[in-house]
Design a protein around this motif. Structure first.
Motif: not given
Length: 284
Positions: A90-108
């Motif tokens: 599991a990648s680290s989350y970008y922002t944490e909310y009450i029930h969810h994570y906002l995740k960011k994934v980078d593509f090259n």
């Protein structure tokens, strides 16, 4: 009497537990929610862009790949596996909310992939993102395009800063005299940001529509471009746009300078709640 109090307390506990369970389930996503993106790249070299998505806390919903026509891109820095199941860590989350994570994934995109993507018209509506569990979802990319890099005016200094409310400033020093033509903005940026441009040392920047064009720039002068958000509402979209400013040098040769604009999404808890609600309504 004691028995009634006992069963009354048990009933209250069960009702409370059931209510909390139903509330928790009402906030859970069946599939990740991919935030919308606008991607317009000018490059002849390797290039990285990002995708943002919402997932439930406590679930391993990880981005595995992105399919662009015949090309498949894999997340940067996400090449470790866990156990025998072959699941991505599991990648680290970008922002944490009450029930969810906002995740960011980078593509090259490497040079070979860039050449292919420039030669093909990529339908943004058909770009798919695959998640763990073999779930493929539309990547929610509104616009995806790659252009050849123009012959660029000579420059020596460039800096970019983003403040805590999402305003972007880019500072560029040119090394030769130039006539800079009007900076034409994509509608996706013009609708969200007010853009000012001017030369360093001349005081307040001027809105691009009020600036006198072409703007004459002497060698060693610095051009500053400011993107200021029009609304206090947090943008829920990822924008990665290379914007070409046409330039004529002192030999009257048509050249250009590429301004790199990047805005990452920032959501309030209320916006997240609305996205989850809308996703559940659509799935009914």
């Amino acid at each position: 009497m004691k028995a009634k109090w006992f069963w009354g307390a048990i009933s209250i506990i069960l009702i409370s537990w059931l209510g909390n369970t139903l509330y928790y389930q009402s906030k859970q996503l069946k599939d990740p929610i991919i935030l919308s993106s606008y991607i317009n790249i000018i490059s002849d070299y390797e290039r990285t862009f990002s995708i943002f998505y919402l997932t439930n806390k406590g679930e391993n919903m990880e981005a595995m790949s992105l399919r662009l026509g015949q090309e498949t891109l894999y997340p940067l820095g996400n090449d470790s596996y866990f156990g025998e199941m072959g699941n991505y860590v599991a990648s680290s989350y970008y922002t944490e909310y009450i029930h969810h994570y906002l995740k960011k994934v980078d593509f090259n995109i490497d040079e070979e992939q860039l050449a292919y993507l420039k030669s093909k018209k990529i339908n943004a509506n058909k770009i798919l993102m695959e998640f763990s569990g073999h779930r493929s979802l539309n990547a929610n990319i509104e616009h995806f395009e790659i252009h050849n890099e123009p012959r660029s005016i000579k420059s020596d200094f460039s800096s970019r800063s983003v403040d805590n409310i999402g305003n972007v400033t880019e500072d560029v020093q040119l090394l030769e005299d130039a006539h800079m033509k009007k900076l034409e903005l994509p509608q996706e940026i013009a609708s969200l940001y007010k853009v000012n441009v001017g030369k360093s040392g001349e005081g307040a920047m001027t809105p691009i529509e009020d600036q006198s064009w072409p703007m004459d720039v002497k060698a060693k002068e610095r051009i500053i471009t400011q993107y200021k958000r029009k609304s206090k509402v947090q943008p829920g979209k990822y924008i990665d746009a290379d914007i070409l400013m046409p330039v004529t040098n002192k030999k009257n040769k048509e050249m250009g300078y590429v301004f790199h604009f990047r805005s990452e999404p920032s959501l309030t808890q209320r916006q997240v709640n609305q996205l989850v609600y809308d996703a559940k309504e659509e799935s009914k």
